[in-house]
Design an enzyme around this catalytic site. Structure first.
Site, PDB file in Angstrom:
ATOM      1  N   LYS A 161       0.877  -1.178   0.000  1.00  0.00           N
ATOM      2  CA  LYS A 161       0.000   0.000   0.000  1.00  0.00           C
ATOM      3  C   LYS A 161       0.914   1.227   0.000  1.00  0.00           C
ATOM      4  CE  LYS A 161      -4.063   1.843   2.412  1.00  0.00           C
ATOM      5  NZ  LYS A 161      -4.917   2.114   1.259  1.00  0.00           N
TER       6      LYS A 161
HETATM    7  C1  LIG Z   1      -6.415   0.083  -3.983  1.00  0.00           C
HETATM    8  C2  LIG Z   1      -7.128  -0.435  -2.803  1.00  0.00           C
HETATM    9  N1  LIG Z   1      -7.660  -1.669  -2.853  1.00  0.00           N
HETATM   10  C3  LIG Z   1      -8.327  -2.183  -1.803  1.00  0.00           C
HETATM   11  C4  LIG Z   1      -8.485  -1.473  -0.632  1.00  0.00           C
HETATM   12  C5  LIG Z   1      -9.215  -2.078   0.527  1.00  0.00           C
HETATM   13  O1  LIG Z   1      -8.324  -2.408   1.555  1.00  0.00           O
HETATM   14  P1  LIG Z   1      -8.775  -2.421   3.071  1.00  0.00           P
HETATM   15  O2  LIG Z   1      -9.986  -3.250   3.144  1.00  0.00           O
HETATM   16  O3  LIG Z   1      -7.620  -3.006   3.800  1.00  0.00           O
HETATM   17  O4  LIG Z   1      -9.035  -1.005   3.445  1.00  0.00           O
HETATM   18  C6  LIG Z   1      -7.939  -0.197  -0.524  1.00  0.00           C
HETATM   19  C7  LIG Z   1      -8.064   0.589   0.694  1.00  0.00           C
HETATM   20  O5  LIG Z   1      -7.192   0.578   1.520  1.00  0.00           O
HETATM   21  C8  LIG Z   1      -7.250   0.332  -1.628  1.00  0.00           C
HETATM   22  O6  LIG Z   1      -6.739   1.560  -1.577  1.00  0.00           O
END
Ligand SMILES: Cc1ncc(COP(=O)(O)O)c(C=O)c1O
Length: 320
Positions: A161
């Site tokens: 991330k």
């Molecule tokens: C690109 C992306 N995909 C998926 C998610 C979903 O991840 P999470 O459920 O850990 O927030 C996020 C958000 O964080 C994201 O930015």
């Protein structure tokens, strides 16, 4: 959406005033994207405010940093404590969105300088409502497939991330909004479904939940994992697999998952209704199980809720 300022941000080990949490314009991350971050929610529960899956988020922060060889000058425990501290110090007794970020700061210029710029870490928190609008939870949203694809596996690591990945997200989301959709869906380099600009995606077909597996350029979402585990307790089958684009149009139901969007139904894709064109029964069942974690209706058998202790003054002000 505007960020509602709070009194304090945790910055490099201590609480500083919101407006003092600033960085130099020549910080490495600003020029080269060398930043990793998290988005975490804390919910109001009958036992008080609790942070949802904090340790999993902190682990992902360190995993993202590892991929980019960013060494945080703090331990996971210290980051966890910082998350608690910003909620408590800011008196966020109605829940919060928490944003930890770690980045290469101000030092030398150059993509890979000989001397590592110092790694800086901040954790901010503020009150935050529904990411895709208030009605989205029940009404669902209109989405489109973006002309921009997600990153190929040998370009940028989708499982980290990292700030740079959100350039792809920006292209997808900006295009969608320009065309009048609430959100855009990115395809993986092989043309199958990857994820939304800032959220994972599920489709429901004949009672089975399908979501792209992690080899399809998506982030390993913590809400995605939550849905997989909740589905197991309800007796729903989940398949992590390649999802062809046309399944978006042929699905009985579809929904986004993410810390920001929680579980948001998708009522149409590319102006074609998904199923009945409104929130489907399985999506609603999963939403109930998910939000039940915070009302107490769904037992937290995984130990996902981390209660926040507030100083007596904040408790008194909140009338607790
Ligand atoms: C690109 C992306 N995909 C998926 C998610 C979903 O991840 P999470 O459920 O850990 O927030 C996020 C958000 O964080 C994201 O930015």
């Amino acid at each position: 959406m505007p960020i509602p300022a709070t009194p304090y941000i945790w910055f490099n080990g201590k609480l500083v005033a919101w407006e003092s949490a600033t960085v130099h314009v020549l910080a490495h991350a600003l020029h080269y994207g060398s930043s990793v971050f998290e988005g975490i929610r804390a919910y109001e529960t009958p036992q008080g405010v609790a942070i949802f899956r904090l340790r999993d988020h902190t682990r992902r922060l360190f995993d993202s940093a590892k991929v980019y060889r960013i060494t945080l000058p703090f331990s996971g425990e210290q980051i966890n404590d910082a998350c608690h501290e910003v909620i408590a110090a800011n008196g966020l007794t109605r829940g919060a969105y928490i944003r930890p970020v770690a980045f290469r700061g101000y030092g030398e210029i150059g993509v890979a300088p000989k001397i590592e710029p110092p790694v800086e870490v901040a954790v901010a928190a503020w009150e935050w409502g529904k990411y895709l609008g208030h009605e989205s939870e029940a009404e669902g949203v209109d989405a489109c497939v973006s002309s921009w694809h997600r990153v190929a596996p040998n370009t940028l690591p989708a499982m980290a991330k990292a700030a740079g990945n959100y350039l792809s997200s920006q292209l997808i989301s900006l295009e969608a909004k320009r065309l009048g959709f609430a959100e855009g869906i990115g395809l993986a380099p092989d043309g199958t479904v990857s994820e939304g600009a800032g959220e994972n995606i599920f489709v429901v077909k004949d009672g089975v939940l399908l979501t792209p597996d992690l080899s399809h350029a998506g982030l390993g979402g913590i809400t995605r994992d939550t849905v997989v585990k909740l589905a197991g307790t309800i007796g729903l089958e989940v398949r992590e697999t390649a999802v062809p684009r046309e399944l978006l149009y042929l699905a009985d139901e579809a929904f986004f998952t993410g810390t920001a969007v929680e579980i948001t139904p998708i009522r149409s894709v590319d102006r074609q209704p998904v199923g009945s064109g409104r929130r489907g029964p399985i999506t609603e069942q999963l939403q109930q199980a998910f939000f039940g974690l915070f009302s107490g209706a769904t037992p937290d058998r995984w130990g996902w809720l981390d209660g926040v202790e507030f100083p007596a003054k904040a408790r008194a002000q909140a009338g607790a």
